[in-house]
Design a protein around this motif. Sequence first.
Motif, PDB file in Angstrom:
ATOM      1  N   ASP A   8       0.876  -1.169   0.000  1.00  0.00           N
ATOM      2  CA  ASP A   8       0.000   0.000   0.000  1.00  0.00           C
ATOM      3  C   ASP A   8       0.916   1.222   0.000  1.00  0.00           C
ATOM      4  O   ASP A   8       2.096   1.093  -0.315  1.00  0.00           O
ATOM      5  CB  ASP A   8      -0.995  -0.021   1.170  1.00  0.00           C
ATOM      6  N   HIS A  51      -1.633  -4.772  -4.575  1.00  0.00           N
ATOM      7  CA  HIS A  51      -2.182  -3.581  -3.926  1.00  0.00           C
ATOM      8  C   HIS A  51      -3.697  -3.680  -4.026  1.00  0.00           C
ATOM      9  O   HIS A  51      -4.243  -3.835  -5.128  1.00  0.00           O
ATOM     10  CB  HIS A  51      -1.690  -2.304  -4.609  1.00  0.00           C
ATOM     11  N   GLN A  53      -7.151  -1.655  -3.099  1.00  0.00           N
ATOM     12  CA  GLN A  53      -7.678  -0.368  -2.659  1.00  0.00           C
ATOM     13  C   GLN A  53      -9.181  -0.477  -2.434  1.00  0.00           C
ATOM     14  O   GLN A  53      -9.844  -1.312  -3.029  1.00  0.00           O
ATOM     15  CB  GLN A  53      -7.366   0.710  -3.689  1.00  0.00           C
ATOM     16  N   ILE A  86      -3.403  -4.801  -9.084  1.00  0.00           N
ATOM     17  CA  ILE A  86      -4.117  -3.762  -8.348  1.00  0.00           C
ATOM     18  C   ILE A  86      -5.586  -4.130  -8.392  1.00  0.00           C
ATOM     19  O   ILE A  86      -6.169  -4.248  -9.475  1.00  0.00           O
ATOM     20  CB  ILE A  86      -3.881  -2.364  -8.955  1.00  0.00           C
TER      21      ILE A  86
END
Length: 148
Positions: A8, A51, A53, A86
């Motif tokens: 992150d 990652h 999100q 991602i």
Amino acid sequence: MRVMVGIDESDESFHALRWTLDKLFDGMSTRTAPPEEANQEEAANLLTLLHVQKAFHNYGIPVGAGASAFYVPYSIEESIKVKSLILEGDPKEKICQVIEQMQVDLLVVGSRKLGKIKRALLGSVSDYCAHNANCPVLIVKPPQEASK
């Protein structure tokens, strides 16, 4: 070996990535093996940078802030395959899902050194993964301050 590093925007996650590159993959390009064994070893070594999100609502377009770039040293790229992912969603759950789908051998995550109360209130990705991932989880603590 299939290794995944949770990334992150925190310094702790980048420290975990640096630790992984230094301790687990350092020197791989200098190994000498017969060509057929080298190709098998190269195919087996996979480093995945993940990652996750939170879901983004289309109220505006983010510009600049929060953008991160991941750089892997060239010598590492020669000896292992590197993949970047991602995803959107709850980081805890997504990390565990991807681990299962990709058959990861080891998850490496950084520790933010939350106390018990903050970990209980905020939730800890590393703590959740340590209890729910179907592979070993290595939690890398941040380096000690030199001024102590």
